[in-house]
Scaffold this motif. Sequence first.
Motif, PDB file in Angstrom:
ATOM      1  N   GLY A  70       0.804  -1.219   0.000  1.00 39.87           N
ATOM      2  CA  GLY A  70       0.000   0.000   0.000  1.00 39.87           C
ATOM      3  C   GLY A  70       0.835   1.267   0.000  1.00 39.87           C
ATOM      4  N   LEU A  71       2.032   1.192   0.566  1.00 38.32           N
ATOM      5  CA  LEU A  71       2.934   2.346   0.608  1.00 38.32           C
ATOM      6  C   LEU A  71       3.843   2.413  -0.619  1.00 38.32           C
ATOM      7  N   GLY A  72       3.759   1.421  -1.493  1.00 41.32           N
ATOM      8  CA  GLY A  72       4.603   1.395  -2.685  1.00 41.32           C
ATOM      9  C   GLY A  72       6.051   1.042  -2.398  1.00 41.32           C
ATOM     10  N   LEU A  73       6.295   0.280  -1.341  1.00 36.38           N
ATOM     11  CA  LEU A  73       7.659  -0.080  -0.946  1.00 36.38           C
ATOM     12  C   LEU A  73       8.064  -1.430  -1.502  1.00 36.38           C
ATOM     13  N   THR A  74       9.349  -1.594  -1.692  1.00 38.06           N
ATOM     14  CA  THR A  74       9.923  -2.887  -2.020  1.00 38.06           C
ATOM     15  C   THR A  74      10.595  -3.412  -0.760  1.00 38.06           C
ATOM     16  N   LEU A  75      10.318  -4.685  -0.453  1.00 41.14           N
ATOM     17  CA  LEU A  75      10.915  -5.320   0.716  1.00 41.14           C
ATOM     18  C   LEU A  75      11.766  -6.498   0.286  1.00 41.14           C
ATOM     19  N   GLY A  76      12.788  -6.775   1.070  1.00 36.48           N
ATOM     20  CA  GLY A  76      13.623  -7.957   0.864  1.00 36.48           C
ATOM     21  C   GLY A  76      13.430  -8.906   2.034  1.00 36.48           C
ATOM     22  N   THR A  77      14.531  -9.282   2.633  1.00 37.36           N
ATOM     23  CA  THR A  77      14.528 -10.252   3.729  1.00 37.36           C
ATOM     24  C   THR A  77      14.071  -9.623   5.044  1.00 37.36           C
ATOM     25  N   TRP A  78      13.260 -10.382   5.757  1.00 38.85           N
ATOM     26  CA  TRP A  78      12.848 -10.029   7.121  1.00 38.85           C
ATOM     27  C   TRP A  78      13.639 -10.914   8.079  1.00 38.85           C
ATOM     28  N   GLU A  79      14.085 -10.354   9.200  1.00 38.14           N
ATOM     29  CA  GLU A  79      14.706 -11.143  10.268  1.00 38.14           C
ATOM     30  C   GLU A  79      14.064 -10.733  11.585  1.00 38.14           C
ATOM     31  N   PHE A  80      13.711 -11.737  12.393  1.00 34.12           N
ATOM     32  CA  PHE A  80      13.049 -11.502  13.676  1.00 34.12           C
ATOM     33  C   PHE A  80      13.788 -12.215  14.792  1.00 34.12           C
ATOM     34  N   HIS A  81      13.754 -11.619  15.953  1.00 31.87           N
ATOM     35  CA  HIS A  81      14.148 -12.276  17.199  1.00 31.87           C
ATOM     36  C   HIS A  81      13.099 -11.848  18.221  1.00 31.87           C
ATOM     37  N   VAL A  82      12.427 -12.833  18.821  1.00 30.62           N
ATOM     38  CA  VAL A  82      11.380 -12.533  19.795  1.00 30.62           C
ATOM     39  C   VAL A  82      11.690 -13.261  21.094  1.00 30.62           C
ATOM     40  N   GLN A  83      11.536 -12.555  22.191  1.00 25.96           N
ATOM     41  CA  GLN A  83      11.702 -13.171  23.502  1.00 25.96           C
ATOM     42  C   GLN A  83      10.467 -12.889  24.331  1.00 25.96           C
ATOM     43  N   GLY A  84       9.881 -13.953  24.855  1.00 28.18           N
ATOM     44  CA  GLY A  84       8.777 -13.831  25.794  1.00 28.18           C
ATOM     45  C   GLY A  84       9.245 -14.335  27.137  1.00 28.18           C
ATOM     46  N   ASP A  85       9.079 -13.535  28.171  1.00 29.99           N
ATOM     47  CA  ASP A  85       9.493 -13.916  29.520  1.00 29.99           C
ATOM     48  C   ASP A  85       8.272 -14.376  30.299  1.00 29.99           C
ATOM     49  N   LEU A  86       8.330 -15.600  30.801  1.00 30.52           N
ATOM     50  CA  LEU A  86       7.195 -16.235  31.463  1.00 30.52           C
ATOM     51  C   LEU A  86       7.591 -16.710  32.849  1.00 30.52           C
ATOM     52  N   ASP A  87       6.807 -16.361  33.837  1.00 32.37           N
ATOM     53  CA  ASP A  87       6.953 -16.937  35.176  1.00 32.37           C
ATOM     54  C   ASP A  87       6.112 -18.206  35.163  1.00 32.37           C
ATOM     55  N   SER A 103       6.439 -10.266  29.772  1.00 33.93           N
ATOM     56  CA  SER A 103       6.842  -9.317  28.738  1.00 33.93           C
ATOM     57  C   SER A 103       7.194 -10.053  27.456  1.00 33.93           C
ATOM     58  N   VAL A 104       7.065  -9.327  26.363  1.00 31.73           N
ATOM     59  CA  VAL A 104       7.479  -9.827  25.057  1.00 31.73           C
ATOM     60  C   VAL A 104       8.234  -8.691  24.374  1.00 31.73           C
ATOM     61  N   HIS A 105       9.414  -9.028  23.861  1.00 33.21           N
ATOM     62  CA  HIS A 105      10.223  -8.046  23.135  1.00 33.21           C
ATOM     63  C   HIS A 105      10.498  -8.586  21.739  1.00 33.21           C
ATOM     64  N   VAL A 106      10.241  -7.764  20.738  1.00 29.29           N
ATOM     65  CA  VAL A 106      10.402  -8.140  19.336  1.00 29.29           C
ATOM     66  C   VAL A 106      11.489  -7.273  18.709  1.00 29.29           C
ATOM     67  N   GLN A 107      12.414  -7.915  18.022  1.00 31.08           N
ATOM     68  CA  GLN A 107      13.404  -7.209  17.212  1.00 31.08           C
ATOM     69  C   GLN A 107      13.147  -7.591  15.761  1.00 31.08           C
ATOM     70  N   VAL A 108      13.019  -6.596  14.902  1.00 27.80           N
ATOM     71  CA  VAL A 108      12.710  -6.801  13.496  1.00 27.80           C
ATOM     72  C   VAL A 108      13.743  -6.052  12.665  1.00 27.80           C
ATOM     73  N   GLN A 109      14.280  -6.742  11.669  1.00 28.53           N
ATOM     74  CA  GLN A 109      15.162  -6.096  10.697  1.00 28.53           C
ATOM     75  C   GLN A 109      14.590  -6.389   9.318  1.00 28.53           C
ATOM     76  N   VAL A 110      14.408  -5.338   8.521  1.00 29.68           N
ATOM     77  CA  VAL A 110      13.775  -5.481   7.208  1.00 29.68           C
ATOM     78  C   VAL A 110      14.634  -4.808   6.147  1.00 29.68           C
ATOM     79  N   GLN A 111      14.877  -5.530   5.066  1.00 30.43           N
ATOM     80  CA  GLN A 111      15.504  -4.914   3.897  1.00 30.43           C
ATOM     81  C   GLN A 111      14.412  -4.172   3.140  1.00 30.43           C
ATOM     82  N   THR A 112      14.678  -2.904   2.817  1.00 32.35           N
ATOM     83  CA  THR A 112      13.656  -2.114   2.140  1.00 32.35           C
ATOM     84  C   THR A 112      14.275  -0.912   1.439  1.00 32.35           C
ATOM     85  N   ASP A 113      13.498  -0.360   0.531  1.00 26.07           N
ATOM     86  CA  ASP A 113      13.893   0.882  -0.132  1.00 26.07           C
ATOM     87  C   ASP A 113      13.268   2.096   0.553  1.00 26.07           C
TER      88      ASP A 113
END
Length: 153
Positions: A70-87, A103-113
Amino acid sequence: MSSRTVPFVVSATGTGVAQSLTAAGDVPHEFRADTLPAFGGADADPSPLSYALGALTSCNQVTGSLVARGLGLTLGTWEFHVQGDLDPAVIATGAEGNANFDSVHVQVQVQTDADEATFARLREETERRCPVTQLFKRSGLAFSSEWSRVDLA
């Protein structure tokens, strides 16, 4: 709000803590779930909590791809690292409290123009429109995310 919905259906059977599941669709998908030995499992398959975190990453990628189109972007590879901390005290021993992740922490890296401003819009819209992100955010846990962009090669 649209009156049209898309049903997502999963059927499952199991014994002990292990399950065989089938996600309905044009092509049914079979998968299995188990859990860690600390919760009575054999760790033979991913745990439901791992599937929940995996659903978070894949839903962000699906939603982000729709937003990018919808934004007219080109994307390449996505990389994720997610950590959920549970008692584990609530689920494992019946302690009082909330069985949810703390808690949940998400790290996202996206190749894009995308430039920085458009990338910020991609992130905001993806998190707003992603059903699984909204499940996590609205559950009351501490949710955080870091998004970084990488230029397309």
